[in-house]
Design a protein around this motif. Sequence first.
Motif, mmCIF file in Angstrom:
data_model
loop_
_atom_site.group_PDB
_atom_site.id
_atom_site.type_symbol
_atom_site.label_atom_id
_atom_site.label_comp_id
_atom_site.label_asym_id
_atom_site.label_seq_id
_atom_site.Cartn_x
_atom_site.Cartn_y
_atom_site.Cartn_z
ATOM 1 N N HIS B 141 1.038 -1.012 0.191
ATOM 2 C CA HIS B 141 0.113 0.337 -0.020
ATOM 3 C C HIS B 141 0.916 1.160 0.301
ATOM 4 O O HIS B 141 2.149 1.172 0.419
ATOM 5 C CB HIS B 141 -0.934 0.176 0.864
ATOM 6 C CG HIS B 141 -1.807 -1.155 1.476
ATOM 7 N ND1 HIS B 141 -3.228 -0.852 1.502
ATOM 8 C CD2 HIS B 141 -2.014 -2.346 0.659
ATOM 9 C CE1 HIS B 141 -3.974 -1.922 1.547
ATOM 10 N NE2 HIS B 141 -3.127 -2.789 0.801
ATOM 11 N N LYS B 142 0.269 2.099 -0.950
ATOM 12 C CA LYS B 142 1.389 3.749 -0.726
ATOM 13 C C LYS B 142 0.202 4.139 0.664
ATOM 14 O O LYS B 142 -0.297 3.897 1.565
ATOM 15 C CB LYS B 142 0.688 4.219 -1.903
ATOM 16 C CG LYS B 142 1.173 4.264 -3.203
ATOM 17 C CD LYS B 142 2.628 4.567 -3.576
ATOM 18 C CE LYS B 142 3.086 4.301 -4.925
ATOM 19 N NZ LYS B 142 2.093 4.198 -5.701
ATOM 20 N N PRO B 143 0.782 4.579 1.113
ATOM 21 C CA PRO B 143 0.846 6.137 2.522
ATOM 22 C C PRO B 143 -0.423 6.484 2.659
ATOM 23 O O PRO B 143 -0.975 6.574 3.296
ATOM 24 C CB PRO B 143 1.859 7.250 2.243
ATOM 25 C CG PRO B 143 3.213 6.764 1.956
ATOM 26 C CD PRO B 143 2.682 5.729 0.879
ATOM 27 N N SER B 144 -0.824 7.130 1.152
ATOM 28 C CA SER B 144 -2.330 7.278 1.042
ATOM 29 C C SER B 144 -3.197 6.911 1.225
ATOM 30 O O SER B 144 -4.267 6.856 1.648
ATOM 31 C CB SER B 144 -2.166 8.244 -0.654
ATOM 32 O OG SER B 144 -2.730 6.922 -1.437
ATOM 33 N N GLU B 145 -3.005 5.052 1.077
ATOM 34 C CA GLU B 145 -4.083 4.026 1.382
ATOM 35 C C GLU B 145 -3.896 4.029 2.714
ATOM 36 O O GLU B 145 -4.416 2.470 3.092
ATOM 37 C CB GLU B 145 -3.120 3.396 0.637
ATOM 38 C CG GLU B 145 -3.804 3.502 -1.305
ATOM 39 C CD GLU B 145 -3.021 2.755 -1.917
ATOM 40 O OE1 GLU B 145 -2.537 3.096 -2.923
ATOM 41 O OE2 GLU B 145 -2.423 2.258 -1.915
ATOM 42 N N LEU B 146 -3.308 4.269 3.401
ATOM 43 C CA LEU B 146 -3.272 3.970 4.954
ATOM 44 C C LEU B 146 -3.992 4.815 6.274
ATOM 45 O O LEU B 146 -3.900 6.340 5.541
ATOM 46 C CB LEU B 146 -1.815 3.699 5.408
ATOM 47 C CG LEU B 146 -0.660 2.905 4.571
ATOM 48 C CD1 LEU B 146 0.403 2.407 4.403
ATOM 49 C CD2 LEU B 146 -1.159 1.143 4.958
ATOM 50 N N SER B 147 -4.167 4.617 7.183
ATOM 51 C CA SER B 147 -4.616 5.402 7.991
ATOM 52 C C SER B 147 -3.450 6.368 8.996
ATOM 53 O O SER B 147 -2.224 5.716 8.465
ATOM 54 C CB SER B 147 -5.386 4.699 8.815
ATOM 55 O OG SER B 147 -5.031 3.840 9.974
ATOM 56 N N GLY B 148 -3.471 7.016 9.915
ATOM 57 C CA GLY B 148 -2.505 7.734 10.699
ATOM 58 C C GLY B 148 -2.252 6.573 11.120
ATOM 59 O O GLY B 148 -0.497 6.205 11.232
ATOM 60 N N GLY B 149 -2.203 5.854 11.915
ATOM 61 C CA GLY B 149 -2.113 4.892 12.555
ATOM 62 C C GLY B 149 -1.447 3.703 12.327
ATOM 63 O O GLY B 149 -0.002 3.526 12.392
ATOM 64 N N GLN B 150 -1.570 3.419 11.220
ATOM 65 C CA GLN B 150 -1.151 2.374 10.044
ATOM 66 C C GLN B 150 0.775 2.655 9.343
ATOM 67 O O GLN B 150 1.298 2.325 9.348
ATOM 68 C CB GLN B 150 -1.416 1.569 8.629
ATOM 69 C CG GLN B 150 -2.733 0.769 9.125
ATOM 70 C CD GLN B 150 -4.129 0.806 8.184
ATOM 71 O OE1 GLN B 150 -3.768 1.359 6.616
ATOM 72 N NE2 GLN B 150 -4.969 -0.868 8.413
ATOM 73 N N ALA B 151 0.140 4.805 9.140
ATOM 74 C CA ALA B 151 1.622 4.994 8.404
ATOM 75 C C ALA B 151 3.106 5.283 9.287
ATOM 76 O O ALA B 151 3.677 5.444 9.211
ATOM 77 C CB ALA B 151 1.014 6.757 8.017
ATOM 78 N N GLN B 152 1.799 5.641 11.000
ATOM 79 C CA GLN B 152 3.223 5.374 12.339
ATOM 80 C C GLN B 152 4.023 3.994 12.389
ATOM 81 O O GLN B 152 4.949 3.938 12.380
ATOM 82 C CB GLN B 152 2.050 6.513 13.072
ATOM 83 C CG GLN B 152 3.274 7.025 14.064
ATOM 84 C CD GLN B 152 4.411 8.202 13.077
ATOM 85 O OE1 GLN B 152 5.050 8.051 13.119
ATOM 86 N NE2 GLN B 152 4.323 9.300 14.276
ATOM 87 N N ARG B 153 2.841 3.404 12.071
ATOM 88 C CA ARG B 153 3.337 1.814 12.609
ATOM 89 C C ARG B 153 4.777 1.381 11.032
ATOM 90 O O ARG B 153 5.812 0.745 11.510
ATOM 91 C CB ARG B 153 2.455 0.576 12.019
ATOM 92 C CG ARG B 153 1.179 0.428 12.776
ATOM 93 C CD ARG B 153 0.693 -0.032 12.684
ATOM 94 N NE ARG B 153 -0.623 -0.171 14.266
ATOM 95 C CZ ARG B 153 -0.327 -1.229 14.891
ATOM 96 N NH1 ARG B 153 0.666 -1.989 15.247
ATOM 97 N NH2 ARG B 153 -1.308 -0.391 16.095
ATOM 98 N N VAL B 154 4.259 1.909 9.771
ATOM 99 C CA VAL B 154 5.232 0.926 8.722
ATOM 100 C C VAL B 154 6.474 2.898 8.890
ATOM 101 O O VAL B 154 7.860 2.095 8.319
ATOM 102 C CB VAL B 154 4.876 2.405 6.919
ATOM 103 C CG1 VAL B 154 5.599 2.531 6.054
ATOM 104 C CG2 VAL B 154 3.824 1.478 7.199
ATOM 105 N N ALA B 155 6.538 3.529 9.682
ATOM 106 C CA ALA B 155 7.125 4.483 10.040
ATOM 107 C C ALA B 155 8.280 4.289 10.945
ATOM 108 O O ALA B 155 9.646 4.463 11.026
ATOM 109 C CB ALA B 155 6.965 6.206 10.339
ATOM 110 N N ILE B 156 7.955 3.135 12.012
ATOM 111 C CA ILE B 156 8.347 2.830 12.963
ATOM 112 C C ILE B 156 9.279 1.770 12.597
ATOM 113 O O ILE B 156 10.589 1.036 13.234
ATOM 114 C CB ILE B 156 6.965 2.229 13.921
ATOM 115 C CG1 ILE B 156 6.497 3.601 14.753
ATOM 116 C CG2 ILE B 156 8.075 1.332 14.955
ATOM 117 C CD1 ILE B 156 5.609 3.079 16.226
#
Lengths: 386, 230
Positions: B141-156
């Motif tokens: 998934h692209k970041p735009s397809e993720l929720s804020g929480g999911q995006a932060q998990r990707v960042a982690i």
Amino acid sequence: MKYLPLIWAALGRRKPRTILTGLSIAVAFLLYGMLNAVNVAFNNGVEIAGVDRLVTTGRYSITQILPYGHEAQIRSLPGVEQVAASNWFGGYYQDQRNFFPQFAVEQEAYLSMYPEIVLPAEQKQAFFNTRTGVVVAKTLAERFHWKLGDKIPMQAGIWPLKDGGNVWTFDLVGIFDTANPKDRSQYEMMLIRYDYFDEARQFAKGTAGWYVSKIKNANEAGTLAKQIDALFANSPNETRTDTEKAFNQGFIKQLGDIGLIIRSILGAVFFTLLFLTGNTMMQSVRERIPELAVLKTLGYSDPLVLALVLGESLLLTLIAALVGLGLATILLPGMAAHLPGFSGLTITAQAAVAALGIATLLAIVVGLPPALRAMRLDIVTALSGH
Amino acid sequence: MSEAIVSLRGVSKSYVRGKQSVEVLQKLDLSISRGDFLALMGPSGSGKTTLLNLIGGLDHPSAGEVVVGGQRIDQLSSGALAQWRSHHVGFVFQFYNLLGVLSAEKNVELPLLLTPLSKAQRARHVATALEIVGLADRAKHKPSELSGGQAQRVAIARALVADPTLLVCDEPTGDLDRKTADEILGLLQTLNRQHGKTIVMVTHDPKAAEYATHQLHMDKGRLIEQSANA
Ligand SMILES: Nc1ncnc2c1ncn2[C@@H]1O[C@H](COP(=O)(O)OP(=O)(O)O)[C@@H](O)[C@H]1O
Ligand SMILES: [Mg+2]
């Protein structure tokens, strides 16, 4: 190159903008490819011109006619082997747009001077035996679907017939090719017999447009040219003699300096491109300052960030240049079909290499300022927005 | 007291603004032990981010010593610092800071491109990191397809993937709702407890700070108290 997907993705960031920029680069290289091919074709004629052939024209203009008597005088010079009277026929076939050169020449002398024109022996003989006979280049025969034995009606452009008629009907007795296929476009012409032409035309009988001489020793070209012109000095029909190469160059110059014209057009195109692409690249980097700062945070070094941005510029420019050259390769044969004398239009390996060189240079020139900006980016400032 | 993984001595930082020089950090001393989960708290403008940037090797102090993982980093050139960061620090930001054009897994792979790992090895590390943050099924998934929480998990996951010495998080839940914030904080806690990651987290949310093992308060560029959570 593990960074390629990263570079590729960055280009995909604003697809319409990237595609538009890419297209304008492609069009520029399409233009480059076409104009370059034309330029090469022009210069080919100069390159292949025999160094042992001299062309004698009227002193002041190539349109000035010369008495036929000149021929014997030129031939009398010890260094001269052969002389052929030549004339510009200047007619057309069916439609004025179907332009191709036709020359009325003294067939035997002429063909012996141009070994690069290859004609089967029996066709050559037929040409020598048929006063109304003509020989044409293979490419022309293909273009107009002519075959041996055809009667070819040619509309007179300059020379009406004795009876005032305007249609010369010739018998196609020979189809020639060039020894080197590369030279085909140079010899995309029709040869008419001078004797028949001179007898059948309405006026200017007993004259020639110019004389081509084959000389024994190419080293004597300069001296012989002077000797020939000396023969007619202070006569009403003074001449000017050059090597065929110089003559062709002069002829092309009369059309204008093609090379200069082409370089000017391309210069303007690429200059515009510089701003367009440069602006795109700059904008694209400006929009990505935070992302670039993130890469640096992750430990991407300054030179690597520089390389990534330059890589983007290179990738875009090179792909677009290849697309442009590819299009040119596809379109050139079609274009050549409408331009007689240009059947051999192609993109030479040299031109392709030069194009890729230009593309690389373009990429560096437009990519360097944004790349340097990206490289010098201060992480803390960029991330905090201070 | 266990081994100090971060140690700051007499660290000051000032910014020049116009003609004035503003001292943002004043002669700070700080020591963080391996395995700590430190919450750095304080009002806005107190210098938390500045301190975090010094610990994470994003910036140089105006004075003092910064030692991380046994190495003095305050005098490294910016090139050497970049290389040092790629080996030793994972960063998590308030606004995730993912690259929008890249899929989750490509974002996570970014730090690994700097290593000599092969493509297959990188893929394995990326898969593991996404597994740890519970996003294995969102890899493409692209970041735009993720929720804020999911995006932060990707960042982690991206911060973790190169197995850094230290995780540095600046307001990692500042942009998330309570429930999502709790999930992210729970994840950080797990990373700290089960994977032994040392974490320094800036937050001004006392609830968030409760997930940490230690809290530290800053005001006007000074540390004012140090307390251990139960
Ligand atoms: N790059 C900078 N240039 C100038 N001043 C800065 C810069 N970064 C931070 N500051 C100032 O330093 C102080 C502390 O900032 P910061 O560390 O971001 O605080 P916090 O993260 O606690 O909100 C603020 O007054 C801020 O304006
Ligand atoms: Mg802050």
